[in-house]
Design a protein around this motif. Structure first.
Motif, short mmCIF file in Angstrom:
data_model
loop_
_atom_site.label_atom_id
_atom_site.label_comp_id
_atom_site.label_asym_id
_atom_site.label_seq_id
_atom_site.Cartn_x
_atom_site.Cartn_y
_atom_site.Cartn_z
N MET A 164 -13.71 -49.42 59.62
CA MET A 164 -12.35 -49.82 60.01
C MET A 164 -12.07 -49.56 61.48
N VAL A 165 -12.78 -48.62 62.09
CA VAL A 165 -12.51 -48.26 63.48
C VAL A 165 -13.38 -49.12 64.38
N PRO A 166 -12.80 -49.96 65.24
CA PRO A 166 -13.61 -50.78 66.15
C PRO A 166 -14.23 -49.91 67.24
N VAL A 167 -15.49 -50.21 67.53
CA VAL A 167 -16.22 -49.43 68.55
C VAL A 167 -16.87 -50.39 69.52
N GLU A 168 -17.21 -49.87 70.69
CA GLU A 168 -17.93 -50.65 71.69
C GLU A 168 -19.44 -50.57 71.41
N GLU A 169 -20.19 -51.36 72.15
CA GLU A 169 -21.62 -51.39 71.93
C GLU A 169 -22.28 -50.05 72.25
N ASP A 170 -21.78 -49.35 73.23
CA ASP A 170 -22.37 -48.07 73.58
C ASP A 170 -21.95 -46.95 72.63
N GLU A 171 -21.07 -47.25 71.70
CA GLU A 171 -20.62 -46.25 70.74
C GLU A 171 -21.21 -46.46 69.35
N GLU A 172 -22.17 -47.34 69.21
CA GLU A 172 -22.77 -47.61 67.91
C GLU A 172 -23.49 -46.38 67.37
N GLU A 173 -24.15 -45.61 68.24
CA GLU A 173 -24.85 -44.41 67.78
C GLU A 173 -23.87 -43.37 67.27
N GLY A 226 -3.89 -46.06 54.35
CA GLY A 226 -2.72 -45.57 53.63
C GLY A 226 -2.60 -44.06 53.63
N PHE A 227 -3.41 -43.35 54.43
CA PHE A 227 -3.36 -41.89 54.53
C PHE A 227 -2.98 -41.48 55.94
N THR A 228 -2.15 -40.48 56.02
CA THR A 228 -1.84 -39.87 57.31
C THR A 228 -2.50 -38.49 57.36
N LEU A 229 -2.47 -37.87 58.53
CA LEU A 229 -3.07 -36.54 58.65
C LEU A 229 -2.34 -35.52 57.77
N GLU A 230 -1.06 -35.71 57.56
CA GLU A 230 -0.32 -34.81 56.67
C GLU A 230 -0.80 -34.94 55.22
N ASP A 231 -1.15 -36.16 54.81
CA ASP A 231 -1.68 -36.35 53.46
C ASP A 231 -3.04 -35.72 53.28
N LEU A 232 -3.81 -35.64 54.35
CA LEU A 232 -5.17 -35.11 54.27
C LEU A 232 -5.27 -33.63 54.61
N GLN A 233 -4.18 -32.99 54.90
CA GLN A 233 -4.24 -31.62 55.42
C GLN A 233 -4.91 -30.64 54.45
N SER A 280 -16.47 -34.55 68.46
CA SER A 280 -15.54 -34.62 69.60
C SER A 280 -14.93 -36.01 69.76
N LEU A 281 -14.58 -36.63 68.64
CA LEU A 281 -13.83 -37.89 68.67
C LEU A 281 -12.45 -37.67 68.09
N ASP A 282 -11.59 -38.66 68.32
CA ASP A 282 -10.25 -38.58 67.75
C ASP A 282 -10.37 -38.57 66.22
N ALA A 283 -9.80 -37.56 65.57
CA ALA A 283 -10.01 -37.37 64.14
C ALA A 283 -9.48 -38.55 63.32
N TRP A 284 -8.30 -39.03 63.66
CA TRP A 284 -7.67 -40.08 62.85
C TRP A 284 -6.98 -41.07 63.77
N PRO A 285 -7.76 -42.01 64.35
CA PRO A 285 -7.18 -42.95 65.32
C PRO A 285 -6.20 -43.90 64.65
N GLN A 286 -5.54 -44.69 65.48
CA GLN A 286 -4.42 -45.49 65.03
C GLN A 286 -4.74 -46.52 63.94
N PRO A 287 -5.86 -47.23 63.92
CA PRO A 287 -6.03 -48.23 62.85
C PRO A 287 -6.14 -47.60 61.46
N LEU A 288 -6.61 -46.35 61.38
CA LEU A 288 -6.89 -45.77 60.07
C LEU A 288 -5.63 -45.48 59.24
N PRO A 289 -4.56 -44.94 59.79
CA PRO A 289 -3.38 -44.70 58.95
C PRO A 289 -2.82 -45.97 58.31
N GLU A 290 -2.84 -47.07 59.04
CA GLU A 290 -2.30 -48.31 58.51
C GLU A 290 -3.22 -48.93 57.44
#
Length: 445
Positions: A330-339, A396-403, A383-393
């Motif tokens: 679900m999280v879009p990545v660039e070509e250099d972020e495939e690894e 259907g889970f927010t960080l509060e739901d996963l705490q 060391s990546l953003d734990a829950w970037p913006q596309p994932l909550p939408e």
């Protein structure tokens, strides 16, 4: 002359007068009736024998003369007298009726049409197979004549045929890679929402161990750890392991099992999951072998039958491994972020298997929530953003739901290097999984 001399052979004497003069009237004998002619037989005009004049009920008469009594069953009709004079052996064949002629003509036309269609199809297939070679031959001739080939010419058909064949392939191909139709944008989100709704229909009872008298959560952890080794030994898919553990928990939610039969339950569930998920599942003899011949084939097959009966043959279950793979995509990545994306997927899978072993803590969470916590912790670990913006939408889970689940998973990650069961850590220490089991969990407080 004695009286005996008067006795005369009366049986052989003539019926006329005699010496005694007793019979003077000459009676002529009735001539014997000959066999009736063939004409009389054909006209059913036989003479009826003497009838019974008693009061008993009469049976049905097989003769049809005029003197026969009439019963409820009607008498058959007599043939016409002239029918006997027809030469039946030389009767010319009757002409077919109009309906039969029409039916015969229609069937003949249909067979002709089918033959024509079959011939056309055969010619079409032969033409399709011969088109590339014919086109190449024509192009070679044009090149030998030093003439330029127009791209719009009907002679150049090799590329068109190849494109059509690629369009007919299912699933489609993009950039020489097969495309998973379930990851396409128009289907992906709907499939995910359907899986999230259906997971609650097949959840085990997270407190089922309280009703088990002879087994504990520690025994279940040993069993799951052994199944991880079995999956590695026979190179089974990770999804097979998750399915097997789901079958075990659902079965134990309804059936009390002795500790001597717990390994048999695990082997039968792994056998069912392998036949459901794998292309070439191990044979039942392999599962007898890995239990060190503790059980025989008959016991494994009978336990398989019992497990399927208890589960109601509901084997299609959305697991945490299935959800986490979809969340990683679900999280879009660039070509250099495939690894980094592949590393996140491997670490999330490692955390999900740790949650499988620790059923006492994670049975209360649905698979989608556990998968979301695994993805969030895996992204936070590298060391990546734990829950970037596309994932909550999309999830259907927010960080509060996963705490709560996130904290339990982090604690389990910390204990993984010192835990008694090390099969999961050994599995994910290989380079295929980027050695993610050697990573140390980051601080979250």
């Amino acid at each position: 002359m004695s009286s005996l001399d008067n006795l005369i052979d009366q049986e052989n004497r003539h019926l006329g007068g005699g010496p005694l003069g007793r019979r003077t009237k000459v009676v002529e004998a009735e001539p014997t009736r000959l066999r009736p002619a063939l004409g009389e037989i054909s006209q059913n005009q036989r003479r009826q024998p003497l009838r019974n004049t008693s009061n008993k009920p009469q049976g049905f008469s097989i003769y049809c003369d005029e003197n026969a009594p009439s019963f409820s069953r009607p008498q058959p009709l007599l043939r016409k007298p002239e029918a006997s004079t027809i030469d039946k052996e030389n009767i010319p064949p009757k002409e077919k009726s109009l309906r039969q002629k029409v039916k015969t003509d229609v069937l003949r036309e249909q067979s002709k049409a089918e033959n024509v269609v079959q011939v056309q199809q055969t010619r079409t297939v032969q033409l399709l197979h011969s088109l590339p070679s014919r086109a190449a031959h024509l192009i070679q001739e044009h090149e030998s004549m030093n003439t330029s080939v127009d791209l719009d010419s009907p002679m150049v058909v090799e590329e068109t045929v190849t494109q059509l064949r690629e369009q007919w392939r299912v699933p489609p191909i993009k950039d020489n890679h097969t495309v998973d139709i379930f990851t396409e944008p128009e289907y992906f989100q709907d499939i995910y929402m359907y899986l999230k709704e259906s997971e609650y229909k097949q959840l085990p009872k997270f407190r089922y161990m309280e009703k088990q008298n002879d087994i504990t959560h520690s025994m279940r952890s040993i069993l799951v750890d052994w199944l991880v080794e079995v999956g590695e030994e026979y190179k089974l898919q990770t999804e097979t392991l998750h399915l097997a553990v789901n079958y075990i928990d659902r079965f134990l939610s309804y059936m009390a099992v002795q500790r001597t039969k717990l390994q048999l339950v695990g082997a039968a569930c792994m056998f069912i999951a392998a036949k459901y998920e794998e292309i070439y599942p191990p044979d039942v003899a392999e599962f007898v072998y890995i239990t060190d011949d503790t059980y025989n084939k008959r016991q494994v097959l009978r336990m398989e039958h019992l497990v399927l009966k208890v589960l109601g043959f509901n084997l299609s279950v959305p697991t945490s491994f299935l959800f986490l793979n979809k969340m990683v995509e679900m999280v879009p990545v660039e070509e250099d972020e495939e690894e980094d994306k592949a590393k996140v997927g491997a670490l999330a899978a490692f955390l999900a298997e740790l949650a499988l072993v620790d059923g006492e803590t994670f049975l209360k969470y649905p698979p989608s929530q556990t998968a979301a916590a695994c993805v969030a912790l895996a992204r936070h670990t590298i060391s990546l953003d734990a829950w970037p913006q596309p994932l909550p939408e999309r999830t259907g889970f927010t960080l509060e739901d996963l705490q709560e689940c996130f904290v339990d998973l982090h604690r389990c990650f910390e204990k993984s290097k010192t835990a008694a069961q090390q099969a999961v850590a050994e599995k994910y220490r290989s380079s295929k999984y980027f050695g993610v089991s050697d990573l140390s969990p980051p601080s979250i407080f």
